[in-house]
Design an enzyme around this catalytic site. Structure first.
Site, PDB file in Angstrom:
ATOM      1  N   TRP A 198       2.034   1.614  -3.521  1.00 23.42           N
ATOM      2  CA  TRP A 198       0.914   2.015  -4.381  1.00 23.42           C
ATOM      3  C   TRP A 198       0.811   3.539  -4.453  1.00 23.42           C
ATOM      4  O   TRP A 198       0.495   4.103  -5.503  1.00 23.42           O
ATOM      5  CB  TRP A 198      -0.396   1.436  -3.841  1.00 23.42           C
ATOM      6  CG  TRP A 198      -1.599   1.792  -4.674  1.00 23.42           C
ATOM      7  CD1 TRP A 198      -2.091   1.120  -5.756  1.00 23.42           C
ATOM      8  CD2 TRP A 198      -2.467   2.922  -4.498  1.00 23.42           C
ATOM      9  NE1 TRP A 198      -3.204   1.746  -6.256  1.00 23.42           N
ATOM     10  CE2 TRP A 198      -3.456   2.860  -5.498  1.00 23.42           C
ATOM     11  CE3 TRP A 198      -2.505   3.978  -3.586  1.00 23.42           C
ATOM     12  CZ2 TRP A 198      -4.473   3.808  -5.614  1.00 23.42           C
ATOM     13  CZ3 TRP A 198      -3.508   4.928  -3.704  1.00 23.42           C
ATOM     14  CH2 TRP A 198      -4.485   4.841  -4.707  1.00 23.42           C
ATOM     15  N   HIS A 199       1.114   4.205  -3.339  1.00 14.81           N
ATOM     16  CA  HIS A 199       0.990   5.662  -3.305  1.00 14.81           C
ATOM     17  C   HIS A 199       2.084   6.346  -4.118  1.00 14.81           C
ATOM     18  O   HIS A 199       1.892   7.479  -4.578  1.00 14.81           O
ATOM     19  CB  HIS A 199       1.031   6.168  -1.860  1.00 14.81           C
ATOM     20  CG  HIS A 199      -0.238   5.896  -1.098  1.00 14.81           C
ATOM     21  ND1 HIS A 199      -0.443   4.739  -0.386  1.00 14.81           N
ATOM     22  CD2 HIS A 199      -1.357   6.629  -0.949  1.00 14.81           C
ATOM     23  CE1 HIS A 199      -1.644   4.780   0.177  1.00 14.81           C
ATOM     24  NE2 HIS A 199      -2.215   5.910  -0.149  1.00 14.81           N
ATOM     25  N   GLY A 200       3.213   5.715  -4.272  1.00 16.63           N
ATOM     26  CA  GLY A 200       4.275   6.343  -5.044  1.00 16.63           C
ATOM     27  C   GLY A 200       5.558   5.539  -5.006  1.00 16.63           C
ATOM     28  O   GLY A 200       5.760   4.698  -4.124  1.00 16.63           O
ATOM     29  N   SER A 216       0.836  -1.205   0.000  1.00 17.25           N
ATOM     30  CA  SER A 216       0.000   0.000   0.000  1.00 17.25           C
ATOM     31  C   SER A 216       0.866   1.247   0.000  1.00 17.25           C
ATOM     32  O   SER A 216       0.501   2.269  -0.602  1.00 17.25           O
ATOM     33  CB  SER A 216      -0.941   0.001   1.209  1.00 17.25           C
ATOM     34  OG  SER A 216      -0.219   0.091   2.424  1.00 17.25           O
TER      35      SER A 216
END
Length: 502
Positions: A319-321, A316
């Site tokens: 996933w954000h960057g 996760s």
């Protein structure tokens, strides 16, 4: 074409009018309009990536039709691998190449410092995860494959949730696109109310907070700068992301389609377990259903469960960057969540939220804020500063806890007096900022922020912030006009949706 621009307002107004007038008699025509509008909307960001979303749509649609057949498993796996490869290529290739160059340099191999600059397609993480979930669900027999390409393409590219989420289940969104109800005035009015409140949160609060976060972030060398960066950024990221989600959900409601809640008052959570059931809900259900449970969930012993939770938070974070701060953020939350779950035995509260639980909320926000500070960092040095100054975060939130505890004690004796104490605290905050007539106008956004929190607190046990705003028509219209007044008074900070920065 961002949600808070005049161009989007004009675009959506045209779509809305055509949708409920010229196209209302045919659901197929409505879906064709939505698909055309979605591709136009996406093309306004960068027309070159239209081919990418169309390719993902066609490959997922075609493989799903044969997912239950003889070679269904191989086709589904191939499609998932292709989707993940596209996502990894655009989002993570540069990150891995840069770090590979650094590794070789540390070993004495000088191959230069030039990395790879790749333009990231807007919303690729959202629609890729949505297509993967669809492929898996069809293969597992949870849903039937969609045989209508128009409906499926509309599901993938649906513009209200294309660039900001939520990540929708096909069983929820695709079913509405395939079989939709007619005009519902009450549903549309509630959607317009959500859009108005979301725009107010974005332009009046989040965009103003961004200016101060950037300012204090230049002073992270001082304890005050470090703590203020964390406190203000934790407010900015919530108001920005939740505002976009509310605008998306409200716009979709006006088109007769319900999107899931992506944020359900996470800052009123009473522990970190509950926080992750209220924050970015669609992303967490995706990782739960398609990573955590397939890895074994909590069925294979405590050690395996710890591994599975760690994997979820690490993924996760990525996933954000594509950056190390997101990896550290994932590790931080994995550790915090595991400690909360196994050592502190924390569980989600099922009872309604009340003022008497403010102390638990303050402690939860302390953990969240330190994590959000790490999320904001760009270098290892900045991360190290934040972790080294955990004591200052504890001192600040210790004071917040003391105030919350006092309000809680008052609440146990007199709920009305407790509400009065909260109002006094807000008045003191505003008065403190208004001491200097030069400084005061720069902090005017505190007023709409307190207003927004008051609305959300009123609806804290509902589905969305403006679900209930009073029985009186005068009260409702007073709130509408106040939102519009705040929007008109706000400055154009030119801040994009915060997710686009990662």
């Amino acid at each position: 074409m961002q949600f808070t621009t005049i161009s989007f307002g004009i675009f959506f107004a045209i779509v809305f009018v055509l949708y409920w007038t010229a196209f209302r008699k045919s659901q197929r025509a409505q879906n064709a309009l939505l698909l055309a509008a979605s591709y136009l909307f996406y093309g306004c960001w960068d027309w070159r990536f239209l081919g990418l979303i169309i390719f993902t749509t066609l490959s997922t649609y075609a493989t799903a039709l044969y997912a239950r057949g003889k070679h269904g498993k191989a086709l589904t796996t191939l499609n998932i691998v292709i989707n993940l490869a596209i996502l990894a290529g655009f989002k993570y290739l540069g990150f891995f190449v840069d770090n590979f160059i650094l590794l070789l340099s540390s070993l004495g191999a000088d191959i230069g410092t030039a990395g790879i600059e790749i333009l990231l397609p807007v919303g690729i993480s959202f629609y890729t995860f949505q297509c993967i979930a669809y492929s898996v669900d069809v293969r597992k027999g949870r849903i039937d494959a969609c045989g209508n390409l128009l409906d499926f393409a509309t599901f993938v590219a649906y513009f209200p949730q294309l660039v900001a989420g939520p990540i929708e289940r096909a069983s929820r969104l695709l079913s509405q696109i395939s079989r939709r109800e007619g005009w519902n005035r009450e549903f549309a009015v509630s959607g317009l109310r959500m859009v108005l409140f979301g725009v107010m949160k974005k332009v009046c609060i989040a965009d103003m907070l961004a200016i101060y976060v950037d300012y204090f972030f230049t002073y992270v060398g001082s304890p005050t700068g470090t703590v203020m960066t964390g406190v203000l950024f934790v407010l900015q990221i919530y108001f920005d992301f939740s505002a976009y989600s509310e605008i998306a959900r409200g716009a979709s409601r006006m088109l007769g389609i319900e999107l899931m809640a992506n944020f359900r008052f996470p800052y009123f959570s009473r522990n970190i377990i509950e926080f992750w059931q209220r924050w970015h809900i669609s992303l967490m259900w995706w990782f739960r259903d398609y990573v955590y449970i397939p890895l074994g969930g909590s069925r294979r012993g405590k050690l395996r469960t710890v591994f599975n939770l760690t994997a979820v938070f690490l993924l996760s974070g990525l996933w954000h960057g594509a950056a190390w701060n997101f990896v550290v953020w994932g590790v931080y939350w994995a550790i915090a969540y595991i400690i909360g779950k196994y050592l502190l035995r924390l569980k989600r509260h099922d009872e309604p939220i009340s003022l008497g639980q403010l102390p638990q909320m303050a402690l939860t926000m302390a953990v969240v804020t330190l994590g959000i500070y790490i999320f904001r960092c760009t270098t290892w040095e900045e991360i190290g500063i934040g972790l080294a100054r955990t004591g200052y975060f504890a001192l600040f939130f210790g004071a917040c806890w003391a105030v919350a505890k006092a309000v809680s004690l008052i609440y146990s004796r007199s709920p009305i007096a407790a509400k009065g104490a909260v109002l006094i605290c807000c008045a003191v905050l505003i008065a403190a900022l208004c001491r200097d007539p030069v400084v005061a106008p720069n902090y005017w956004w505190v007023i709409p922020m307190l207003f927004a929190f008051a609305i959300e607190w009123k609806n804290r046990n509902n589905d969305y912030p403006v679900q209930y705003i009073g029985k009186s028509r005068r009260t409702r219209w007073a709130i509408y006009w106040l939102c519009m007044l705040f929007i008109l008074l706000s400055e154009d900070a030119g801040m994009s949706f915060i997710y686009f920065q990662f």
